[in-house]
Scaffold this motif. Structure first.
Motif, PDB file in Angstrom:
ATOM      1  N   ARG A  29       0.877  -1.182   0.000  1.00  0.00           N
ATOM      2  CA  ARG A  29       0.000   0.000   0.000  1.00  0.00           C
ATOM      3  C   ARG A  29       0.903   1.217   0.000  1.00  0.00           C
ATOM      4  O   ARG A  29       1.600   1.502   0.967  1.00  0.00           O
ATOM      5  N   VAL A  30       0.964   1.905  -1.140  1.00  0.00           N
ATOM      6  CA  VAL A  30       1.897   3.008  -1.320  1.00  0.00           C
ATOM      7  C   VAL A  30       1.388   4.247  -0.573  1.00  0.00           C
ATOM      8  O   VAL A  30       0.224   4.641  -0.719  1.00  0.00           O
ATOM      9  N   THR A  31       2.267   4.845   0.198  1.00  0.00           N
ATOM     10  CA  THR A  31       1.924   6.083   0.902  1.00  0.00           C
ATOM     11  C   THR A  31       2.634   7.297   0.320  1.00  0.00           C
ATOM     12  O   THR A  31       2.150   8.425   0.446  1.00  0.00           O
ATOM     13  N   ALA A  32       3.789   7.076  -0.299  1.00  0.00           N
ATOM     14  CA  ALA A  32       4.565   8.182  -0.863  1.00  0.00           C
ATOM     15  C   ALA A  32       5.367   7.680  -2.055  1.00  0.00           C
ATOM     16  O   ALA A  32       5.823   6.529  -2.073  1.00  0.00           O
ATOM     17  N   ALA A  33       5.540   8.544  -3.045  1.00  0.00           N
ATOM     18  CA  ALA A  33       6.339   8.208  -4.232  1.00  0.00           C
ATOM     19  C   ALA A  33       7.231   9.399  -4.566  1.00  0.00           C
ATOM     20  O   ALA A  33       6.743  10.529  -4.674  1.00  0.00           O
ATOM     21  N   GLY A  34       8.522   9.158  -4.687  1.00  0.00           N
ATOM     22  CA  GLY A  34       9.447  10.233  -5.016  1.00  0.00           C
ATOM     23  C   GLY A  34       9.614  10.379  -6.521  1.00  0.00           C
ATOM     24  O   GLY A  34       9.699   9.383  -7.240  1.00  0.00           O
ATOM     25  N   LEU A  35       9.652  11.613  -6.995  1.00  0.00           N
ATOM     26  CA  LEU A  35       9.872  11.869  -8.422  1.00  0.00           C
ATOM     27  C   LEU A  35      11.361  11.955  -8.724  1.00  0.00           C
ATOM     28  O   LEU A  35      12.147  12.441  -7.908  1.00  0.00           O
ATOM     29  N   ASP A  61       8.380   7.710   5.531  1.00  0.00           N
ATOM     30  CA  ASP A  61       8.055   7.267   4.177  1.00  0.00           C
ATOM     31  C   ASP A  61       8.422   8.301   3.121  1.00  0.00           C
ATOM     32  O   ASP A  61       8.850   7.945   2.020  1.00  0.00           O
ATOM     33  N   GLU A  62       8.258   9.590   3.420  1.00  0.00           N
ATOM     34  CA  GLU A  62       8.602  10.608   2.421  1.00  0.00           C
ATOM     35  C   GLU A  62      10.069  10.528   2.052  1.00  0.00           C
ATOM     36  O   GLU A  62      10.436  10.592   0.875  1.00  0.00           O
ATOM     37  N   VAL A  63      10.941  10.417   3.054  1.00  0.00           N
ATOM     38  CA  VAL A  63      12.377  10.313   2.777  1.00  0.00           C
ATOM     39  C   VAL A  63      12.693   8.996   2.081  1.00  0.00           C
ATOM     40  O   VAL A  63      13.417   8.958   1.079  1.00  0.00           O
ATOM     41  N   ALA A  64      12.142   7.889   2.577  1.00  0.00           N
ATOM     42  CA  ALA A  64      12.419   6.583   1.970  1.00  0.00           C
ATOM     43  C   ALA A  64      12.029   6.555   0.502  1.00  0.00           C
ATOM     44  O   ALA A  64      12.710   5.941  -0.330  1.00  0.00           O
TER      45      ALA A  64
END
Length: 306
Positions: free
Chosen positions: A34-40, A120-123
């Motif tokens: 379940r994705v909570t954050a994705a980095g561009l 999660d944002e950093v990961a």
């Protein structure tokens, strides 16, 4: 139903659409995250714009979007190994990370447990950019005492390369726009404006010259390093750009050595690396987020919240 960012034709941010799709479920040997954050990363929008680059990654239309993600394992298929329901994880799924649920085959080469103390944002910013930075520096044979020129130092890969090079004991000169100079100084780099006359500006900062270079955007830093007498084998460029000058090495995330991300996460937890998050956008604003990232004037990483 669940949500996913998709595009039906190649192009700029305007081709991206947030769509409802059937909710996927883990099959044997898979886990569902379940994705909570994705980095561009720059690779994401370059794939969406360039059919040839998409083909190199096995991506065809219609296609998903994004590469890096973080979240929680919420389904484990029969026979899946290494992960259990409730595990916090982060990983890379090229062309399909900006979704509510991502499926990953196990054993998983590109899925890792998120260390305690890392959000999660950093990961979600680490896999592609962190691994690319590690590979680019390793390709130069970087060692303590080097003076290294990093092209595109304020970008998503550059922020990791600068700090990793400093941790390795190198002096870092970083090319960037003048508006990012103070940001780069805080990361430990000595900024140099890119553009015509770069070699002269590098020598003004480091009269003794440079010993290595990692070009993370274009080929200007690599060509300048050659002009200043750096051996080609001590210069690297990222693998997704134009052909490099003769003898210069190419490097990408897949070239990183085992344990590279562990070294980065250990350094983050110890305070040796910081990950500046420039902005977080809800997934509904994906076009705006990609436009902002593609302009290359942000100071740090951009993250999509799901």
């Amino acid at each position: 139903m669940s949500r996913a960012v998709r595009y039906q034709r190649f192009g700029g941010p305007d081709v991206l659409e947030l769509r409802e799709i059937p909710e996927p479920h883990a099959t044997p040997d898979e886990v569902r995250v379940r994705v909570t954050a994705a980095g561009l990363s720059p690779m994401d929008w370059q794939i969406a714009r360039q059919p040839a680059m998409a083909a190199r990654f096995g991506i065809s239309l219609p296609a998903g979007f994004g590469s890096d993600f973080a979240g929680v394992v919420d389904e484990v298929g029969t026979g899946a190994t290494g992960f259990t329901t409730g595990d916090r994880v982060y990983g890379a799924a090229i062309g399909r990370s900006i979704v509510d649920f991502v499926l990953v085959k196990t054993p998983a080469a590109h899925l890792w447990h998120t260390p305690q103390g890392i959000g999660d944002e950093v990961a979600a910013t680490l896999p592609v950019s962190g691994l690319t930075a590690c590979a680019a520096l390793a390709a130069t044979g970087l060692r303590a005492g080097d003076t290294v020129l990093i092209g595109g130092a304020a970008g998503g890969v550059g922020i990791f390369a600068v700090q990793l090079a400093r941790l390795a004991g190198a002096r870092v000169l970083g090319t960037a726009s003048r508006g990012t100079f103070e940001f780069l100084r805080r990361l430990g780099a000595e900024p140099v404006a890119y553009g015509p006359g770069l070699a002269d500006r590098v020598l003004a900062v480091a009269p003794e010259g440079i010993t290595a270079a990692a070009d993370l955007f274009g080929r200007e830093a690599a060509e300048t390093a050659l002009e200043l007498g750096v051996a080609p084998e001590r210069i690297s460029v990222v693998a997704d750009g134009p052909a490099p000058p003769s003898g210069v090495r190419t490097a990408g995330a897949l070239d990183a050595s085992p344990g590279s991300l562990r070294r980065i996460t250990d350094a983050i937890r110890a305070g040796g690396i910081t990950v500046p998050i420039a902005a977080t956008f809800p997934v509904e604003r994906i076009r705006e987020a990609v436009t902002t990232q593609a302009e290359r004037h942000v100071h740090g990483k951009i993250v999509i919240a799901l």
